[in-house]
Design a protein around this motif. Structure first.
Motif, mmCIF file in Angstrom:
data_model
loop_
_atom_site.group_PDB
_atom_site.id
_atom_site.type_symbol
_atom_site.label_atom_id
_atom_site.label_comp_id
_atom_site.label_asym_id
_atom_site.label_seq_id
_atom_site.Cartn_x
_atom_site.Cartn_y
_atom_site.Cartn_z
ATOM 1 N N GLY A 35 0.836 -1.190 0.000
ATOM 2 C CA GLY A 35 0.000 0.000 0.000
ATOM 3 C C GLY A 35 0.871 1.240 0.000
ATOM 4 N N VAL A 36 0.286 2.365 -0.346
ATOM 5 C CA VAL A 36 1.036 3.625 -0.379
ATOM 6 C C VAL A 36 0.250 4.713 0.336
ATOM 7 N N TYR A 37 1.003 5.676 0.869
ATOM 8 C CA TYR A 37 0.377 6.778 1.591
ATOM 9 C C TYR A 37 1.284 7.998 1.524
ATOM 10 N N LYS A 38 0.688 9.156 1.275
ATOM 11 C CA LYS A 38 1.420 10.424 1.319
ATOM 12 C C LYS A 38 0.641 11.353 2.240
ATOM 13 N N PRO A 39 1.097 11.522 3.463
ATOM 14 C CA PRO A 39 0.334 12.311 4.441
ATOM 15 C C PRO A 39 0.064 13.740 3.990
ATOM 16 N N ILE A 40 1.076 14.383 3.395
ATOM 17 C CA ILE A 40 0.973 15.791 3.006
ATOM 18 C C ILE A 40 1.585 15.976 1.623
ATOM 19 N N GLU A 41 0.859 16.652 0.748
ATOM 20 C CA GLU A 41 1.431 17.060 -0.529
ATOM 21 C C GLU A 41 1.097 18.532 -0.771
ATOM 22 N N TYR A 78 -2.275 21.002 -0.255
ATOM 23 C CA TYR A 78 -2.202 22.464 -0.237
ATOM 24 C C TYR A 78 -1.732 22.969 -1.600
ATOM 25 N N PRO A 79 -2.304 24.074 -2.090
ATOM 26 C CA PRO A 79 -1.916 24.564 -3.419
ATOM 27 C C PRO A 79 -0.529 25.197 -3.483
ATOM 28 N N LEU A 80 -0.071 25.822 -2.410
ATOM 29 C CA LEU A 80 1.224 26.499 -2.453
ATOM 30 C C LEU A 80 2.355 25.473 -2.422
ATOM 31 N N PRO A 81 3.274 25.502 -3.388
ATOM 32 C CA PRO A 81 4.392 24.562 -3.388
ATOM 33 C C PRO A 81 5.478 25.005 -2.409
ATOM 34 N N ALA A 82 5.270 24.708 -1.145
ATOM 35 C CA ALA A 82 6.173 25.153 -0.083
ATOM 36 C C ALA A 82 6.134 24.147 1.045
ATOM 37 N N ALA A 83 6.974 24.368 2.061
ATOM 38 C CA ALA A 83 6.931 23.521 3.252
ATOM 39 C C ALA A 83 5.521 23.548 3.837
ATOM 40 N N PRO A 84 5.061 22.440 4.403
ATOM 41 C CA PRO A 84 3.713 22.424 4.970
ATOM 42 C C PRO A 84 3.445 23.559 5.955
ATOM 43 N N PHE A 85 4.421 23.918 6.765
ATOM 44 C CA PHE A 85 4.236 25.031 7.703
ATOM 45 C C PHE A 85 3.800 26.290 6.968
ATOM 46 N N VAL A 86 4.455 26.569 5.856
ATOM 47 C CA VAL A 86 4.139 27.773 5.080
ATOM 48 C C VAL A 86 2.844 27.583 4.306
ATOM 49 N N ALA A 87 2.713 26.432 3.646
ATOM 50 C CA ALA A 87 1.536 26.180 2.814
ATOM 51 C C ALA A 87 0.243 26.184 3.631
ATOM 52 N N ASN A 88 0.340 25.830 4.919
ATOM 53 C CA ASN A 88 -0.823 25.762 5.798
ATOM 54 C C ASN A 88 -0.926 26.982 6.714
ATOM 55 N N GLY A 89 -0.142 28.010 6.435
ATOM 56 C CA GLY A 89 -0.226 29.242 7.208
ATOM 57 C C GLY A 89 0.193 29.101 8.654
ATOM 58 N N VAL A 112 3.193 -0.846 3.929
ATOM 59 C CA VAL A 112 2.806 0.434 3.344
ATOM 60 C C VAL A 112 4.028 1.339 3.206
ATOM 61 N N ILE A 113 4.148 1.953 2.042
ATOM 62 C CA ILE A 113 5.201 2.935 1.770
ATOM 63 C C ILE A 113 4.617 4.312 2.012
ATOM 64 N N ILE A 114 5.212 5.045 2.950
ATOM 65 C CA ILE A 114 4.749 6.374 3.329
ATOM 66 C C ILE A 114 5.763 7.387 2.816
ATOM 67 N N GLU A 115 5.340 8.245 1.912
ATOM 68 C CA GLU A 115 6.279 9.210 1.328
ATOM 69 C C GLU A 115 6.157 10.571 2.005
ATOM 70 N N GLY A 116 7.278 11.086 2.472
ATOM 71 C CA GLY A 116 7.313 12.406 3.084
ATOM 72 C C GLY A 116 7.316 13.507 2.036
ATOM 73 N N ALA A 117 7.513 14.730 2.514
ATOM 74 C CA ALA A 117 7.585 15.897 1.628
ATOM 75 C C ALA A 117 8.923 16.591 1.866
ATOM 76 N N PRO A 123 9.709 21.886 7.942
ATOM 77 C CA PRO A 123 8.753 22.100 9.031
ATOM 78 C C PRO A 123 7.332 21.755 8.626
ATOM 79 N N ILE A 124 6.659 20.975 9.474
ATOM 80 C CA ILE A 124 5.262 20.619 9.256
ATOM 81 C C ILE A 124 4.353 21.651 9.905
ATOM 82 N N ASP A 125 4.607 21.913 11.176
ATOM 83 C CA ASP A 125 3.913 22.979 11.893
ATOM 84 C C ASP A 125 4.870 23.513 12.956
ATOM 85 N N GLU A 126 4.359 24.254 13.910
ATOM 86 C CA GLU A 126 5.229 24.877 14.918
ATOM 87 C C GLU A 126 5.978 23.839 15.743
ATOM 88 N N GLU A 127 5.379 22.668 15.925
ATOM 89 C CA GLU A 127 5.937 21.667 16.830
ATOM 90 C C GLU A 127 6.715 20.556 16.131
#
Length: 217
Positions: A35-41, A78-89, A112-117, A123-127
């Motif tokens: 199986g495959v999974y991409k948490p954030i794109e 997220y539409p903005l091609p940036a780090a999740p922290f930035v793309a998610n405000g 399952v293969i989980i692909e990061g970004a 950075p994903i978020d502040e934490e």
């Protein structure tokens, strides 16, 4: 429990999705339902392109995944091609969303293969950063590096980050056709420092077995 592999790289556009596609084939040939999974794109304007490539590749070997949709495969888009922290405000992201999505996927696979970004320190978020995901998922990591000038530094920095975080991992070099200087400028060091080391295109079967061995340690 379903086995989990987290795919990361030394930077963006290094070849995570390409490597994941090769790994899907290699693991499938070992008799595993993949199986495959991409948490954030990020950079998604319609269909998440990387997630869809993973999904279509996995469907070839595991048709039961057809019961899922692309939104099951890619949780946050997220539409903005940036780090999740930035793309998610800068908003907080609930990792429990990822675990719930994985439950649905893992009902249909053995591994399952989980692909990061991007790379480990994206950075994903502040934490949290991308390096926090393999621990959250209890996954072994496959680090993909490049073969351009500078690959020694980039590879060693990412290896050190994984070692300092005490995360199990395997790593490999994804050499491309225009990496003409690699044999002269970087290969001698890797041959001196690592035995063995893997080339993604040549050694994917060995990489698949090394990952499975690491998971079962």
């Amino acid at each position: 429990m379903t086995k989990r592999i987290f795919i990361t790289a030394t930077n963006t556009n290094i070849g995570k999705t390409y490597t994941s596609q090769l790994l899907i084939k290699a693991l499938s040939h070992l008799g595993l339902r993949v199986g495959v999974y991409k948490p954030i794109e990020t950079g998604v304007t319609s269909i998440p392109s990387d997630g869809n490539l993973l999904y279509q590749s996995a469907l070839i070997y595991n048709p039961s995944l057809a019961s899922l949709s692309i939104n099951d495969i890619v949780t946050l888009q997220y539409p903005l091609p940036a780090a999740p922290f930035v793309a998610n405000g800068g908003k907080a992201i609930d990792f429990n969303l990822f675990e719930k999505a994985l439950e649905k996927i893992e009902a249909l696979c053995d591994i399952v293969i989980i692909e990061g970004a991007g790379g480990l320190m994206v950075p994903i978020d502040e934490e949290s950063m991308m390096i926090d995901l393999p621990r959250f998922f209890n996954a072994t990591t496959l680090l993909v590096s490049h073969c351009r000038l500078g690959c020694i530094n980039d590879t060693l920095l990412s290896i050190k980050a994984l070692q300092d975080a005490d995360l199990p991992f395997v790593w490999g070099l994804n050499c491309q056709s225009d990496d003409s200087s690699f044999e002269a400028t970087s290969l001698p060091y890797f041959q001196h420092r690592f035995d063995p080391f893997y080339r993604i295109d040549k050694d994917i079967d060995a990489i698949a077995q090394a990952l499975l061995d690491t998971i079962t340690l």
